[in-house]
Scaffold this motif. Structure first.
Motif, mmCIF file in Angstrom:
data_model
loop_
_atom_site.group_PDB
_atom_site.id
_atom_site.type_symbol
_atom_site.label_atom_id
_atom_site.label_comp_id
_atom_site.label_asym_id
_atom_site.label_seq_id
_atom_site.Cartn_x
_atom_site.Cartn_y
_atom_site.Cartn_z
ATOM 1 N N VAL A 59 -137.340 -8.566 -65.985
ATOM 2 C CA VAL A 59 -137.856 -9.577 -66.918
ATOM 3 C C VAL A 59 -138.025 -8.990 -68.315
ATOM 4 C CG1 VAL A 59 -139.834 -11.047 -67.450
ATOM 5 C CG2 VAL A 59 -138.948 -10.965 -65.123
ATOM 6 N N THR A 60 -138.574 -7.785 -68.411
ATOM 7 C CA THR A 60 -138.775 -7.173 -69.731
ATOM 8 C C THR A 60 -137.446 -6.773 -70.354
ATOM 9 O OG1 THR A 60 -139.264 -5.070 -68.613
ATOM 10 C CG2 THR A 60 -141.142 -6.401 -69.350
ATOM 11 N N PHE A 61 -136.480 -6.344 -69.531
ATOM 12 C CA PHE A 61 -135.149 -6.056 -70.074
ATOM 13 C C PHE A 61 -134.531 -7.322 -70.643
ATOM 14 C CE2 PHE A 61 -130.524 -5.981 -69.610
ATOM 15 C CZ PHE A 61 -130.220 -4.928 -70.467
ATOM 16 N N GLU A 62 -134.625 -8.429 -69.916
ATOM 17 C CA GLU A 62 -134.069 -9.697 -70.394
ATOM 18 C C GLU A 62 -134.735 -10.120 -71.705
ATOM 19 O OE1 GLU A 62 -134.252 -12.746 -67.407
ATOM 20 O OE2 GLU A 62 -133.373 -11.447 -65.874
ATOM 21 N N ILE A 76 -128.291 -0.705 -69.197
ATOM 22 C CA ILE A 76 -129.296 -0.216 -68.260
ATOM 23 C C ILE A 76 -128.884 1.102 -67.633
ATOM 24 C CG2 ILE A 76 -130.352 -0.683 -65.985
ATOM 25 C CD1 ILE A 76 -130.249 -3.666 -66.682
ATOM 26 N N LEU A 77 -129.841 2.017 -67.551
ATOM 27 C CA LEU A 77 -129.741 3.169 -66.664
ATOM 28 C C LEU A 77 -130.483 2.776 -65.383
ATOM 29 C CD1 LEU A 77 -130.545 6.916 -67.514
ATOM 30 C CD2 LEU A 77 -130.951 5.891 -65.291
ATOM 31 N N PHE A 78 -129.748 2.635 -64.294
ATOM 32 C CA PHE A 78 -130.319 2.177 -63.031
ATOM 33 C C PHE A 78 -130.920 3.353 -62.271
ATOM 34 C CE2 PHE A 78 -129.606 1.413 -58.415
ATOM 35 C CZ PHE A 78 -130.478 0.352 -58.247
ATOM 36 N N ASP A 79 -132.226 3.305 -62.045
ATOM 37 C CA ASP A 79 -132.934 4.303 -61.241
ATOM 38 C C ASP A 79 -133.758 3.540 -60.211
ATOM 39 O OD1 ASP A 79 -134.799 6.089 -60.155
ATOM 40 O OD2 ASP A 79 -134.840 7.321 -61.966
ATOM 41 N N PRO A 80 -133.306 3.527 -58.954
ATOM 42 C CA PRO A 80 -133.986 2.697 -57.954
ATOM 43 C C PRO A 80 -135.409 3.127 -57.648
ATOM 44 C CG PRO A 80 -132.418 4.162 -56.891
ATOM 45 C CD PRO A 80 -132.191 4.286 -58.367
ATOM 46 N N SER A 81 -135.749 4.389 -57.892
ATOM 47 C CA SER A 81 -137.089 4.869 -57.546
ATOM 48 C C SER A 81 -138.164 4.095 -58.294
ATOM 49 C CB SER A 81 -137.208 6.371 -57.828
ATOM 50 O OG SER A 81 -137.170 6.650 -59.215
ATOM 51 N N ASP A 137 -127.227 -6.904 -58.117
ATOM 52 C CA ASP A 137 -126.520 -8.185 -58.123
ATOM 53 C C ASP A 137 -126.733 -8.920 -59.443
ATOM 54 O OD1 ASP A 137 -125.489 -8.010 -55.505
ATOM 55 O OD2 ASP A 137 -127.322 -8.842 -54.633
ATOM 56 N N ILE A 138 -127.941 -8.872 -59.951
ATOM 57 C CA ILE A 138 -128.290 -9.639 -61.154
ATOM 58 C C ILE A 138 -127.768 -8.965 -62.420
ATOM 59 C CG2 ILE A 138 -130.210 -10.505 -62.561
ATOM 60 C CD1 ILE A 138 -131.854 -10.626 -59.916
ATOM 61 N N TYR A 139 -127.906 -7.646 -62.500
ATOM 62 C CA TYR A 139 -127.671 -6.950 -63.771
ATOM 63 C C TYR A 139 -126.468 -6.014 -63.763
ATOM 64 C CZ TYR A 139 -132.435 -8.603 -64.544
ATOM 65 O OH TYR A 139 -133.552 -9.392 -64.668
ATOM 66 N N HIS A 140 -125.586 -6.132 -62.770
ATOM 67 C CA HIS A 140 -124.503 -5.146 -62.634
ATOM 68 C C HIS A 140 -123.631 -5.044 -63.881
ATOM 69 C CE1 HIS A 140 -121.489 -8.347 -61.893
ATOM 70 N NE2 HIS A 140 -122.472 -8.943 -61.235
ATOM 71 N N SER A 141 -123.471 -6.142 -64.605
ATOM 72 C CA SER A 141 -122.608 -6.082 -65.791
ATOM 73 C C SER A 141 -123.230 -5.246 -66.905
ATOM 74 C CB SER A 141 -122.327 -7.494 -66.313
ATOM 75 O OG SER A 141 -123.515 -8.123 -66.777
ATOM 76 N N ARG A 142 -124.540 -4.980 -66.823
ATOM 77 C CA ARG A 142 -125.235 -4.183 -67.835
ATOM 78 C C ARG A 142 -125.580 -2.779 -67.338
ATOM 79 N NH1 ARG A 142 -125.626 -6.247 -73.274
ATOM 80 N NH2 ARG A 142 -125.320 -8.488 -73.073
ATOM 81 N N ILE A 143 -125.296 -2.471 -66.088
ATOM 82 C CA ILE A 143 -125.604 -1.136 -65.554
ATOM 83 C C ILE A 143 -124.465 -0.197 -65.922
ATOM 84 C CG2 ILE A 143 -125.937 0.238 -63.470
ATOM 85 C CD1 ILE A 143 -127.297 -2.206 -62.205
ATOM 86 N N LYS A 144 -124.758 0.762 -66.797
ATOM 87 C CA LYS A 144 -123.739 1.678 -67.291
ATOM 88 C C LYS A 144 -124.071 3.147 -67.004
ATOM 89 C CE LYS A 144 -121.615 -1.811 -69.318
ATOM 90 N NZ LYS A 144 -120.317 -2.333 -68.864
ATOM 91 N N ALA A 145 -125.229 3.404 -66.392
ATOM 92 C CA ALA A 145 -125.616 4.767 -66.007
ATOM 93 C C ALA A 145 -126.487 4.671 -64.762
ATOM 94 C CB ALA A 145 -126.347 5.472 -67.147
ATOM 95 N N PHE A 146 -126.580 5.777 -64.011
ATOM 96 C CA PHE A 146 -127.199 5.721 -62.684
ATOM 97 C C PHE A 146 -127.860 7.056 -62.381
ATOM 98 C CE2 PHE A 146 -125.796 5.890 -57.916
ATOM 99 C CZ PHE A 146 -127.088 5.674 -57.477
ATOM 100 N N HIS A 147 -129.173 7.032 -62.138
ATOM 101 C CA HIS A 147 -129.907 8.201 -61.653
ATOM 102 C C HIS A 147 -130.113 8.090 -60.152
ATOM 103 C CE1 HIS A 147 -132.052 9.857 -65.518
ATOM 104 N NE2 HIS A 147 -130.800 10.244 -65.411
ATOM 105 N N VAL A 148 -129.718 9.107 -59.451
ATOM 106 C CA VAL A 148 -129.939 9.175 -58.004
ATOM 107 C C VAL A 148 -131.287 9.858 -57.791
ATOM 108 C CG1 VAL A 148 -129.056 10.038 -55.805
ATOM 109 C CG2 VAL A 148 -127.464 9.282 -57.590
ATOM 110 N N LYS A 149 -132.317 9.054 -57.589
ATOM 111 C CA LYS A 149 -133.662 9.579 -57.375
ATOM 112 C C LYS A 149 -134.347 8.770 -56.293
ATOM 113 C CE LYS A 149 -137.151 9.263 -60.383
ATOM 114 N NZ LYS A 149 -137.979 9.506 -61.582
ATOM 115 N N ASP A 150 -134.939 9.453 -55.346
ATOM 116 C CA ASP A 150 -135.553 8.803 -54.196
ATOM 117 C C ASP A 150 -137.053 8.621 -54.420
ATOM 118 O OD1 ASP A 150 -135.676 7.665 -51.675
ATOM 119 O OD2 ASP A 150 -134.606 9.296 -50.700
ATOM 120 N N ALA A 151 -137.642 7.739 -53.625
ATOM 121 C CA ALA A 151 -139.079 7.490 -53.700
ATOM 122 C C ALA A 151 -139.540 6.913 -52.373
ATOM 123 C CB ALA A 151 -139.401 6.520 -54.834
#
Length: 354
Positions: A197-200, A214-219, A233-247
Motif C-alpha cells: 500500500v505504501t509503495f503504491e 521494488i527490491l523484493f525481500d520476503p522476510s 503476483d501483484i507487483y511482479h512488473s515492478r520487482i527488479k531486485a531480490f534479497h534471499v533472506k529467511d525469517a
C-alpha cells in the motif's frame, strides 16, 4: 521464459577490518570460493568501492569489473541503503542517523538531505558505467513515527509526508532514468515504503515513474504477516531486485510483531539464514520464474543464531539449488499438430452441421 541469475551476495554484513573482509579483492576471492557469481556492493565503504571515483571515472569502473572477473564474479547491483535512508529523516531519528553521514553535514538536516540526494545520483552514474540495470536502496522515512498513531490517523500529515518524499526522490529517479537504471526500494519496516500500500502511494506520488521499482525481500513481508507470494503476483512488473533472506514468526503470549523492544533473538519475529526459517522459497523462485524475473538472487545474511561465515557458505548452495532453469519448450509440444481449418471444423463437429 527467463532464468534468474545467481547466486549473488550482499557484502554489507560481511565487511570487517580483518582480511579477507577488508578489501574488494579479498571479498571477491572469498565469495568466489564459496560459489557466488556476483557481489552486491554497498557505497558507504570507500576502501571497498569508491563511489565518487566510480561516478567520475570509467577507467576505475573497468578496473573494478576486471578485478571481479578475475574471480569469475560481476556486480549484481550497487547499494545505497544508508544514503537513501538519509534522503528523508524524521527529526525524531536525526541523532541516530547522523553517524551514517559525513562529519561535515551532521547536525544539519537540510545539508544532510542534499548530500544524500547527490550521493544517490552519483550511484546512478556509477551504475551505468558498470553496465548495471538495477540499484538497491531505502526510501527513507518521514511518516514512520506515525505508523500506529495516537492521536488517531491524520490524513493531511500523511499526504504531506508522501508529497515531500516524492519531491525529494523525483530528481533522483529522473537521474536514474537518464542513466537507464532502475531504482529498487527495499520494502522494509522503518521506511515509509514498508508494504504494498505504501509503495503504491509513493508510486502515485512520483507519477508512476518507470524507474520506481521494488527490491523484493520476503522476510520483511513475512514478519508483517503479508502474503509474500501474492505480493509477487501483484507487483511482479515492478520487482527488479531480490534479497534471499529467511525469517520466522513464533506467536507467543508476551510479544508480537513490534518486538517489545527486545533483542532479535528474543522477538516473536526474527531473521534466519536461508532454509532455517519459514519462508517458502520454492514458491518464491517458482513465482519469479513464472513472471520472467531475470535479475539476481542475492543472499542477504542476517541471522539471530547462525554465524556469518556459515550463513554465507550455505547460502550460495541454497540459492543455486532453488534457481529454476526454465524450459525453452512446453512438455506437450511433441503432441502438437498443425492442422488446417477444415480439420479444426471437423474436430468441433461443425462440418456435420454445415
Amino acid at each position: 521464459m527467463k532464468t534468474l541469475k545467481g547466486p549473488g551476495i550482499f557484502l554489507s554484513q560481511f565487511i570487517r577490518h580483518q582480511a579477507p573482509y577488508n578489501s574488494l579483492e579479498g571479498l571477491a576471492k572469498w565469495a568466489s570460493g564459496l560459489g557466488y557469481q556476483a557481489l552486491q556492493i554497498p557505497c558507504n565503504h570507500p576502501a571497498i568501492f569508491d563511489l565518487e571515483k566510480a561516478a567520475a571515472s570509467q577507467t576505475y569502473c573497468d578496473e573494478v569489473s576486471g578485478l571481479l572477473a578475475n574471480y569469475g564474479l560481476m556486480v549484481s547491483e550497487l547499494s545505497t541503503h544508508l544514503e537513501g535512508q538519509l534522503i528523508a529523516v524524521h527529526p525524531a531519528h536525526d541523532v541516530a542517523f547522523d553517524s551514517f553521514a559525513p562529519a561535515a553535514v551532521r547536525g544539519n538536516n537540510a545539508r544532510r538531505t542534499e548530500w544524500a540526494i547527490d550521493t544517490v545520483k552519483r550511484a546512478a552514474v556509477a551504475s551505468a558505467k558498470l553496465g548495471l540495470r538495477a540499484h538497491a536502496t531505502f526510501s527513507g522515512s518521514l511518516a514512520w513515527p506515525y505508523l500506529y498513531p495516537w492521536p488517531p490517523h491524520n490524513a493531511q500529515l500523511l499526504n504531506e509526508a508522501f508529497a515531500e518524499l516524492a519531491r525529494r526522490w523525483l530528481p533522483v529517479l529522473d537521474e536514474f532514468d537518464r542513466q537507464g537504471v532502475d531504482v529498487c526500494y527495499e520494502i522494509h519496516p522503518g521506511e515509509d515504503l514498508h508494504d504494498g500500500v505504501t509503495f503504491e502511494r509513493f508510486l502515485a506520488s512520483v507519477n508512476q515513474h518507470p524507474r520506481c521499482n521494488i527490491l523484493f525481500d520476503p522476510s520483511h513481508l513475512h514478519l508483517q504477516h503479508i502474503d509474500y507470494l501474492q505480493f509477487i503476483d501483484i507487483y511482479h512488473s515492478r520487482i527488479k531486485a531480490f534479497h534471499v533472506k529467511d525469517a520466522e514468526y513464533l506467536p507467543n503470549g508476551r510479544s508480537g510483531v513490534y518486538g517489545g523492544y527486545q533483542r532479535w533473538i528474543d522477538r516473536a519475529g526474527r531473521f534466519r539464514s536461508p532454509g532455517d526459517g519459514q519462508i517458502d522459497f520454492r514458491g518464491i523462485f517458482s513465482k519469479l520464474a513464472q513472471y520472467d524475473y531475470d535479475g539476481w538472487a542475492v543472499l542477504e545474511w542476517e541471522c539471530c543464531l547462525k554465524d556469518a561465515d556459515s550463513g554465507a557458505r550455505e547460502g550460495a548452495e541454497f540459492i543455486q539449488r532453488h534457481i529454476i532453469p526454465v524450459a525453452d519448450r512446453a512438455f506437450d509440444d511433441f503432441a502438437a499438430r498443425d492442422v488446417g481449418s477444415a480439420s479444426v471444423r471437423a474436430l468441433l463437429g461443425l462440418n456435420q452441421i454445415d
